[in-house]
Design a protein around this motif. Structure first.
Motif, PDB file in Angstrom:
ATOM      1  N   TRP A   1      -5.916   2.227  -3.964  1.00 28.79           N
ATOM      2  CA  TRP A   1      -4.563   2.312  -4.352  1.00 28.79           C
ATOM      3  C   TRP A   1      -3.578   1.188  -3.804  1.00 28.79           C
ATOM      4  O   TRP A   1      -2.765   0.629  -4.655  1.00 28.79           O
ATOM      5  CB  TRP A   1      -3.942   3.725  -4.115  1.00 28.79           C
ATOM      6  N   LEU A   2      -3.749   1.024  -2.750  1.00 25.62           N
ATOM      7  CA  LEU A   2      -3.046  -0.100  -2.055  1.00 25.62           C
ATOM      8  C   LEU A   2      -3.371  -1.314  -2.202  1.00 25.62           C
ATOM      9  O   LEU A   2      -2.773  -2.238  -3.012  1.00 25.62           O
ATOM     10  CB  LEU A   2      -2.945   0.210  -0.612  1.00 25.62           C
TER      11      LEU A   2
ATOM     12  N   VAL B   1      -6.197  10.629  -8.451  1.00 28.99           N
ATOM     13  CA  VAL B   1      -5.537  10.035  -9.590  1.00 28.99           C
ATOM     14  C   VAL B   1      -4.978   8.608  -9.115  1.00 28.99           C
ATOM     15  O   VAL B   1      -5.201   7.650  -9.926  1.00 28.99           O
ATOM     16  CB  VAL B   1      -4.487  11.014  -9.963  1.00 28.99           C
ATOM     17  N   LEU B   2      -4.279   8.645  -8.116  1.00 31.40           N
ATOM     18  CA  LEU B   2      -3.728   7.096  -7.854  1.00 31.40           C
ATOM     19  C   LEU B   2      -4.754   6.044  -7.457  1.00 31.40           C
ATOM     20  O   LEU B   2      -4.776   5.091  -7.765  1.00 31.40           O
ATOM     21  CB  LEU B   2      -2.982   7.423  -6.534  1.00 31.40           C
ATOM     22  N   SER B   3      -6.082   6.924  -6.845  1.00 33.34           N
ATOM     23  CA  SER B   3      -7.276   5.652  -6.781  1.00 33.34           C
ATOM     24  C   SER B   3      -7.675   5.306  -8.055  1.00 33.34           C
ATOM     25  O   SER B   3      -7.791   4.044  -8.147  1.00 33.34           O
ATOM     26  CB  SER B   3      -8.315   6.450  -6.103  1.00 33.34           C
ATOM     27  N   VAL B   4      -7.790   6.015  -9.094  1.00 33.19           N
ATOM     28  CA  VAL B   4      -8.213   5.670 -10.332  1.00 33.19           C
ATOM     29  C   VAL B   4      -6.909   4.721 -11.193  1.00 33.19           C
ATOM     30  O   VAL B   4      -7.480   3.848 -11.523  1.00 33.19           O
ATOM     31  CB  VAL B   4      -8.365   6.823 -11.378  1.00 33.19           C
TER      32      VAL B   4
ATOM     33  N   LYS C   1      -9.163  -7.298  -6.592  1.00 37.72           N
ATOM     34  CA  LYS C   1      -8.628  -6.959  -5.373  1.00 37.72           C
ATOM     35  C   LYS C   1      -9.160  -5.880  -4.530  1.00 37.72           C
ATOM     36  O   LYS C   1      -9.153  -5.941  -3.276  1.00 37.72           O
ATOM     37  CB  LYS C   1      -7.258  -6.888  -5.534  1.00 37.72           C
ATOM     38  N   ALA C   2      -9.284  -4.733  -5.244  1.00 41.65           N
ATOM     39  CA  ALA C   2     -10.085  -3.618  -4.591  1.00 41.65           C
ATOM     40  C   ALA C   2     -11.271  -3.719  -4.090  1.00 41.65           C
ATOM     41  O   ALA C   2     -11.319  -3.297  -2.624  1.00 41.65           O
ATOM     42  CB  ALA C   2     -10.124  -2.446  -5.495  1.00 41.65           C
TER      43      ALA C   2
END
Length: 499
Positions: free
Chosen positions: A211-212, A257-260, A417-418
């Motif tokens: 997410w970040l 959800v935010l991870s996806v 980036k992740a």
């Protein structure tokens, strides 16, 4: 007719030559398994010397370098993945499957013998084993300290800023995971507010990565801090917020959800293009699936909760970043904290055995957990070995499946980036988790005060001094690990005998 006979003879000669090379490969990878000390990265030059610089084999440097790079990006047992890749390049599916098995076999065979001996000892004899394990703990703590020191040194080379952030990340992980272990060491009967499990810590880490992953705007930072804090507070030992209806499920769903969303965003930012060999992928993953399923049959027959256990084997392997020593934190969270195996057996017997034998720590650890589960259920060592083989198969299969997934996708996902974020910070996170392992080893040794009469504080000082001496000797003289362990065991037995 003459040309036809010549072609047949040529084909026959080529076939014989291929069989000879395959036999030589099997022998060589088995020999490498016998000298497999020092972790996965320590074996990279050993395998290079055996297969790249050896004219008997056709592995080229460029292909091997890519294998090493992908293996370092992949969860699981690094040397097992390299053994599979080497076999696959040279001999296809049979090399892909046999390579990692033959590499792991020496360590697993020796582990099986030692586990059978340990499981049949009397209580008095086991006490001597536990005393010997204190000596091994000093050796293991020195190894883990060396791992942590290398991570800090590597990040300092990158930049001073990265070096300082490494301190921050390691400190935060220790703060959120080690509370209960620190209280236990101090002999204080207090419930830690956090002291979350390794699994929950890694869940937070991957949420932050997906997410970040470098975003600095208020929305990303605020949601990351709030959701991570609520998740850890609800999963902490004190159980704060756990009584609020639906809070934890809502937080977990939002994090998922935010991870996806973050992962999709990362894919779009890097414009990932995947050109896949779909036929090769299907063959590879079907091969490993069949390998896992067939060798899991003994555990399914013997163990009552075999399926959940085997699924945890697979999941723990997929979560294992940072090398074999780092896997100890995963195993603690997945099997010890969840009651599959006792802390006493895990730290005084399994860890003792896997750290003095060659081969993958991950594979030997899962074999040991499977062995003691099977032996504990049936009381028969032979059946314990069968359940251990099932767990071992899961470790090898999951490691190699993860490796080939990244291998096929590498050209596309390497710039995400992740993925870069995970590669940058997973080792500092693991360093913090390794402190939890070291505290558990120390607490296990200090618990001998009840059976030996030696003060727990004297035991603590002994372990710390022994670990310090091991660290110095290892860095200064680089002796054989077997010799260090034997000396540590003798020193520990003499120390407790005198006192």
């Amino acid at each position: 007719m003459k040309r036809r006979n010549e072609n047949q003879n040529a084909n026959k000669t080529a076939s014989c030559e291929n069989k000879r090379k395959f036999k030589d490969f099997c022998i060589e990878i088995f020999k490498v398994g016998f000298v497999g000390f020092g972790g996965g990265n320590a074996l990279v030059p050993v395998m290079e010397e055996a297969f790249v610089r050896n004219d008997e084999f056709d592995e080229d440097q460029k292909t091997y370098d890519k294998d090493v790079l992908v293996a370092n990006l992949t969860p699981g047992a690094l040397p097992v993945e390299l053994a599979s890749a080497l076999g696959n390049h040279a001999f296809g599916p049979k090399g892909m499957l046999l390579g990692p098995v033959l590499f792991s076999l020496p360590g697993v065979i020796m582990a099986a013998v030692l586990f059978m001996v340990l499981s049949s000892l009397s209580e008095g004899a086991l006490n001597y084993i536990n005393i010997a394990a204190v000596g091994v703990a000093g050796f293991i703590i020195a190894l883990l300290c060396d791992y942590i020191a290398k991570v800090f040194a590597r990040n300092k080379i990158v930049s001073e800023r990265r070096f300082k952030r490494t301190y921050l990340v390691v400190g935060l992980v220790i703060f959120f995971t080690c509370g209960s272990a620190i209280y236990k060491l101090l002999g204080v009967d207090v419930t830690s507010v956090f002291s979350i499990s390794t699994v929950h810590m890694l869940a937070v880490a991957f949420f932050i990565a997906f997410w970040l992953h470098g975003n600095r705007d208020a929305l990303h930072i605020t949601t990351t801090l709030v959701l991570s804090f609520l998740f850890m507070l609800a999963n902490g030992k004190a159980g704060f917020l756990s009584q609020i209806p639906f809070l934890l499920p809502v937080v977990e769903i939002l994090m998922l959800v935010l991870s996806v969303v973050g992962l999709i965003s990362s894919v779009r930012e890097t414009k990932v293009r995947l050109e896949l060999d779909r036929v090769g992928i299907r063959k590879t993953f079907w091969s490993w699936l069949i390998f896992i399923v067939v060798l899991s049959i003994p555990a399914v027959v013997i163990l009552q909760d075999a399926v959940p256990f085997l699924l945890r084997d697979l999941l723990s392997t997929f979560m294992s970043f940072g090398g074999g020593d780092a896997y100890l934190t995963i195993a603690d969270g997945m099997f010890v904290e969840q009651g599959y195996i006792s802390e006493d057996i895990f730290y005084s017997q399994i860890i003792t055995v896997v750290n003095v034998l060659p081969g993958s720590i991950l594979c030997k650890t899962l074999f040991g957990i499977g062995f003691y589960m099977g032996y504990g259920t049936t009381g028969v060592a032979a059946l314990g070995i069968l359940t251990g083989i099932s767990a071992f198969a899961c470790s090898v299969g999951a490691s190699c499946a993860a490796f080939y997934l990244i291998y096929y996708l590498y050209s596309g996902i390497s710039k995400m980036k992740a993925i870069e974020f995970i590669g940058r910070w997973i080792r500092p996170i693991v360093c913090g988790l390794l402190v939890k392992v070291m505290l558990a080893l120390i607490n296990s040794g200090m618990a001998l005060d009840e059976t030996t009469g030696v003060s727990r504080w004297v035991i603590l000082i002994f372990i710390v001094v022994l670990a310090g001496v091991n660290y110095y000797v290892k860095k200064r003289f680089k002796p054989n690990p077997w010799l260090m362990v034997i000396v540590d065991i003798i020193v520990s037995l003499v120390f407790f005998a005198i006192l």
